[in-house]
Enzyme design. Structure first.
Site, short mmCIF file in Angstrom:
data_model
loop_
_atom_site.label_atom_id
_atom_site.label_comp_id
_atom_site.label_asym_id
_atom_site.label_seq_id
_atom_site.Cartn_x
_atom_site.Cartn_y
_atom_site.Cartn_z
CG ASP A 149 -1.11 1.71 3.29
OD1 ASP A 149 -0.90 1.33 4.58
OD2 ASP A 149 -1.64 0.86 2.67
N GLY A 160 -3.48 -0.55 14.08
CA GLY A 160 -2.17 -0.28 14.85
C GLY A 160 -1.21 -1.59 15.01
NE ARG A 178 -2.23 -2.98 -4.55
CZ ARG A 178 -2.25 -3.32 -3.14
NH1 ARG A 178 -2.14 -2.43 -2.49
NH2 ARG A 178 -2.39 -4.42 -2.63
CG ASP A 198 -5.41 -3.75 -2.00
OD1 ASP A 198 -4.89 -3.31 -1.01
OD2 ASP A 198 -5.95 -4.66 -2.02
CB THR A 208 0.48 -2.95 10.22
OG1 THR A 208 -0.63 -3.65 9.60
CG2 THR A 208 1.71 -3.01 9.12
CE LYS A 258 -9.36 2.97 8.23
NZ LYS A 258 -9.73 2.36 7.47
N GLY A 316 0.77 -1.25 -0.14
CA GLY A 316 -0.01 -0.12 0.05
C GLY A 316 0.81 1.24 0.08
CG ASP A 354 -7.87 0.12 10.50
OD1 ASP A 354 -8.55 1.15 10.94
OD2 ASP A 354 -8.23 -0.85 9.99
P1 5GP Z 1 -3.51 -1.72 10.87
O1 5GP Z 1 -2.36 -3.12 11.14
O2 5GP Z 1 -3.14 -0.56 11.54
O3 5GP Z 1 -4.91 -2.12 11.35
O4 5GP Z 1 -3.74 -1.68 9.54
C1 5GP Z 1 -2.69 -1.03 8.55
C2 5GP Z 1 -2.87 -1.86 7.34
O5 5GP Z 1 -4.18 -2.19 6.88
C3 5GP Z 1 -2.45 -0.38 6.00
O6 5GP Z 1 -0.97 -0.48 6.27
C4 5GP Z 1 -3.30 -1.03 5.28
O7 5GP Z 1 -2.52 -1.84 4.34
C5 5GP Z 1 -4.44 -1.72 5.76
N1 5GP Z 1 -5.64 -0.80 5.73
C6 5GP Z 1 -6.12 -0.32 6.87
N2 5GP Z 1 -7.13 0.49 6.88
C7 5GP Z 1 -7.30 0.44 5.27
C8 5GP Z 1 -8.13 1.06 4.51
O8 5GP Z 1 -9.01 1.90 4.62
N3 5GP Z 1 -8.04 0.97 3.09
C9 5GP Z 1 -7.18 -0.04 2.73
N4 5GP Z 1 -7.14 0.03 1.33
N5 5GP Z 1 -6.21 -0.65 3.50
C10 5GP Z 1 -6.44 -0.41 4.96
MG MG Z 2 -0.11 -1.24 4.66
#
Ligand code: 5GP
Ligand code: MG
Length: 177
Positions: free
Chosen positions: A101, A106, A166, A160, A108, A132, A43, A104
């Site tokens: 990118d 956290g 993308r 995506d 990752t 977010k 992403g 969300d």
């Molecule tokens: P986390 O691990 O913080 O929940 O999410 C991070 C990863 O989830 C981001 O790097 C992304 O790849 C994916 N992600 C989270 N929210 C979104 C979103 O709204 N749209 C897309 N396309 N990917 C998201």
């Molecule tokens: Mg990502």
């Protein structure tokens, strides 16, 4: 590229301005040391490419890790898989900036930071284009945030839905959600 029923959340000109603002913050912090950038695939590929081209501070090296947790859906499973190993000699003792990118849950951020911390960088910071915060499930620190956005699933500018969208130049969401 088809935009289907997508609505614009962040138009191209605002994105460009946001990336430039982030670059100025990063430039200030790495002016004397430079940095090694680790891009979180897939992403963040487009964001990283644009950020690199406006940074003034020295980028000694560009590396990539791949993180996946979604498996085609729009909800994080919380189980983040990292693939693509990094050579510890490329990161050890370096000032490492991770570029992602969107923040969300956290998970990752935690997974990538833990992995890279183990490679013993001189310093480690995390940059995310979008945040977010409503959806955070773990306490984590993002050092650089481009835009804080409401809880929409977004696509475009590298991001995506099931591998689509993308290539769209702005950030979009599905308004009927
Ligand atoms: P986390 O691990 O913080 O929940 O999410 C991070 C990863 O989830 C981001 O790097 C992304 O790849 C994916 N992600 C989270 N929210 C979104 C979103 O709204 N749209 C897309 N396309 N990917 C998201
Ligand atoms: Mg990502």
């Amino acid at each position: 590229m088809r935009r289907d029923g997508l609505a614009v959340l962040i138009p191209e000109d605002e994105l460009r301005a946001g990336v430039a603002t982030l670059a100025r913050e990063i430039d200030r912090d790495y002016a004397t040391t430079g940095m090694v950038i680790v891009c979180v695939l897939k992403g963040a590929a487009i964001f990283t490419a644009d950020l690199l081209r406006v940074l003034q501070a020295e980028v000694h090296r560009l590396e990539f890790v791949r993180a996946s947790s979604y498996g085609g859906g729009t909800q994080s499973s919380g189980d983040v898989r990292l693939t693509g190993t990094l050579d510890p000699s490329h990161l050890g003792g370096q000032h490492v900036l991770i570029v992602d990118d969107i923040a969300d849950t956290g998970y990752t951020c935690v997974a990538v930071k833990n992995y890279i911390s183990g490679l013993e960088p001189a310093s480690l910071r995390y940059c995310t284009l979008l945040d977010k915060p409503d959806r955070r499930a773990v306490e984590v620190q993002y050092d650089y945030v481009g835009f804080t956005i409401p809880n929409h699933f977004v696509v475009g500018y590298g991001m995506d839905f099931d591998e689509r969208y993308r290539g769209l130049p702005a950030i979009y969401y599905f308004p009927e959600e």
